[in-house]
Motif scaffolding. Sequence first.
Motif, PDB file in Angstrom:
ATOM      1  N   MET A  10     -55.838 -68.262  -0.065  1.00 30.43           N
ATOM      2  CA  MET A  10     -56.038 -68.811   1.144  1.00 30.43           C
ATOM      3  C   MET A  10     -54.822 -69.886   1.088  1.00 30.43           C
ATOM      4  O   MET A  10     -54.483 -70.614   0.114  1.00 30.43           O
ATOM      5  CB  MET A  10     -57.349 -69.944   0.809  1.00 30.43           C
ATOM      6  CG  MET A  10     -58.498 -68.931   1.298  1.00 30.43           C
ATOM      7  SD  MET A  10     -60.003 -69.987   1.338  1.00 30.43           S
ATOM      8  CE  MET A  10     -60.134 -70.778  -0.453  1.00 30.43           C
ATOM      9  N   VAL A  11     -54.346 -70.301   2.050  1.00 23.72           N
ATOM     10  CA  VAL A  11     -53.326 -71.502   2.177  1.00 23.72           C
ATOM     11  C   VAL A  11     -53.895 -72.502   3.376  1.00 23.72           C
ATOM     12  O   VAL A  11     -54.066 -71.864   4.436  1.00 23.72           O
ATOM     13  CB  VAL A  11     -52.057 -70.822   2.896  1.00 23.72           C
ATOM     14  CG1 VAL A  11     -51.003 -71.918   2.762  1.00 23.72           C
ATOM     15  CG2 VAL A  11     -51.504 -69.825   1.526  1.00 23.72           C
ATOM     16  N   THR A  12     -53.837 -73.707   3.125  1.00 19.20           N
ATOM     17  CA  THR A  12     -54.081 -74.656   4.098  1.00 19.20           C
ATOM     18  C   THR A  12     -53.159 -74.779   5.191  1.00 19.20           C
ATOM     19  O   THR A  12     -51.914 -74.415   4.914  1.00 19.20           O
ATOM     20  CB  THR A  12     -54.262 -76.180   3.377  1.00 19.20           C
ATOM     21  OG1 THR A  12     -53.076 -76.475   2.948  1.00 19.20           O
ATOM     22  CG2 THR A  12     -55.393 -76.031   2.466  1.00 19.20           C
ATOM     23  N   GLY A  13     -53.537 -75.245   6.194  1.00 18.72           N
ATOM     24  CA  GLY A  13     -52.520 -75.901   7.448  1.00 18.72           C
ATOM     25  C   GLY A  13     -51.421 -76.535   6.869  1.00 18.72           C
ATOM     26  O   GLY A  13     -51.529 -77.497   6.034  1.00 18.72           O
ATOM     27  N   ASP A  14     -50.135 -76.225   7.283  1.00 15.75           N
ATOM     28  CA  ASP A  14     -49.028 -77.286   6.650  1.00 15.75           C
ATOM     29  C   ASP A  14     -48.705 -76.975   5.053  1.00 15.75           C
ATOM     30  O   ASP A  14     -48.163 -77.891   4.476  1.00 15.75           O
ATOM     31  CB  ASP A  14     -48.855 -78.554   6.967  1.00 15.75           C
ATOM     32  CG  ASP A  14     -48.925 -79.194   8.513  1.00 15.75           C
ATOM     33  OD1 ASP A  14     -48.414 -78.011   9.247  1.00 15.75           O
ATOM     34  OD2 ASP A  14     -49.288 -80.027   9.071  1.00 15.75           O
ATOM     35  N   ASP A  15     -49.329 -75.891   4.414  1.00 19.00           N
ATOM     36  CA  ASP A  15     -48.938 -75.439   3.061  1.00 19.00           C
ATOM     37  C   ASP A  15     -49.259 -76.674   2.201  1.00 19.00           C
ATOM     38  O   ASP A  15     -48.526 -76.787   1.335  1.00 19.00           O
ATOM     39  CB  ASP A  15     -47.408 -74.976   3.183  1.00 19.00           C
ATOM     40  CG  ASP A  15     -47.351 -74.038   1.911  1.00 19.00           C
ATOM     41  OD1 ASP A  15     -48.253 -73.586   1.338  1.00 19.00           O
ATOM     42  OD2 ASP A  15     -46.167 -74.194   1.320  1.00 19.00           O
ATOM     43  N   GLU A  37     -53.799 -74.705  -6.238  1.00 23.42           N
ATOM     44  CA  GLU A  37     -52.671 -75.708  -6.535  1.00 23.42           C
ATOM     45  C   GLU A  37     -52.585 -76.580  -5.216  1.00 23.42           C
ATOM     46  O   GLU A  37     -52.840 -76.266  -4.009  1.00 23.42           O
ATOM     47  CB  GLU A  37     -51.427 -74.825  -6.325  1.00 23.42           C
ATOM     48  CG  GLU A  37     -50.244 -75.725  -6.418  1.00 23.42           C
ATOM     49  CD  GLU A  37     -48.800 -74.923  -6.318  1.00 23.42           C
ATOM     50  OE1 GLU A  37     -47.864 -75.478  -6.322  1.00 23.42           O
ATOM     51  OE2 GLU A  37     -49.151 -73.678  -6.221  1.00 23.42           O
ATOM     52  N   ILE A  38     -52.619 -77.954  -5.330  1.00 24.94           N
ATOM     53  CA  ILE A  38     -52.331 -78.839  -4.160  1.00 24.94           C
ATOM     54  C   ILE A  38     -50.795 -79.221  -4.527  1.00 24.94           C
ATOM     55  O   ILE A  38     -50.429 -79.847  -5.451  1.00 24.94           O
ATOM     56  CB  ILE A  38     -53.141 -79.986  -4.325  1.00 24.94           C
ATOM     57  CG1 ILE A  38     -54.693 -79.378  -4.108  1.00 24.94           C
ATOM     58  CG2 ILE A  38     -52.657 -81.100  -3.377  1.00 24.94           C
ATOM     59  CD1 ILE A  38     -54.967 -79.085  -2.727  1.00 24.94           C
ATOM     60  N   ILE A  51     -58.477 -80.606   4.288  1.00 27.77           N
ATOM     61  CA  ILE A  51     -58.758 -80.511   2.847  1.00 27.77           C
ATOM     62  C   ILE A  51     -60.416 -80.264   2.518  1.00 27.77           C
ATOM     63  O   ILE A  51     -60.407 -79.455   1.504  1.00 27.77           O
ATOM     64  CB  ILE A  51     -58.264 -81.919   2.106  1.00 27.77           C
ATOM     65  CG1 ILE A  51     -56.566 -81.813   2.350  1.00 27.77           C
ATOM     66  CG2 ILE A  51     -58.480 -81.886   0.559  1.00 27.77           C
ATOM     67  CD1 ILE A  51     -56.039 -80.757   1.519  1.00 27.77           C
ATOM     68  N   LYS A  52     -61.434 -80.963   3.128  1.00 23.88           N
ATOM     69  CA  LYS A  52     -62.701 -80.740   2.747  1.00 23.88           C
ATOM     70  C   LYS A  52     -62.962 -79.337   3.074  1.00 23.88           C
ATOM     71  O   LYS A  52     -63.622 -78.898   2.382  1.00 23.88           O
ATOM     72  CB  LYS A  52     -63.228 -82.035   3.844  1.00 23.88           C
ATOM     73  CG  LYS A  52     -64.825 -81.949   3.780  1.00 23.88           C
ATOM     74  CD  LYS A  52     -65.330 -82.918   4.780  1.00 23.88           C
ATOM     75  CE  LYS A  52     -67.046 -82.577   4.379  1.00 23.88           C
ATOM     76  NZ  LYS A  52     -67.593 -83.381   5.554  1.00 23.88           N
TER      77      LYS A  52
END
Length: 71
Positions: A10-15, A37-38, A51-52
């Motif tokens: 999984m990768v969040t939006g805007d990495d 990793e953040i 993030i939540k």
Amino acid sequence: MESLPKAVNMVTGDDIGVFKYLISSEGDKIQISVTFEIKTPIVSTDYYEVIKDFYQKVVDKENEKIVLVKL
């Protein structure tokens, strides 16, 4: 083994964050590799919901069960 969780990347939006969960079994051994990793030290409040949701998915994935059967 009856069942194992599926691997996920999984990768969040805007990495902003990355979560990798890899699991494999061979014979009577199970190998699990987790990378979390953040990438930004300070996250804008605009990304609170992202993030939540990301953290909730990480928790849900790590709570999945490995089902073993007795032979």
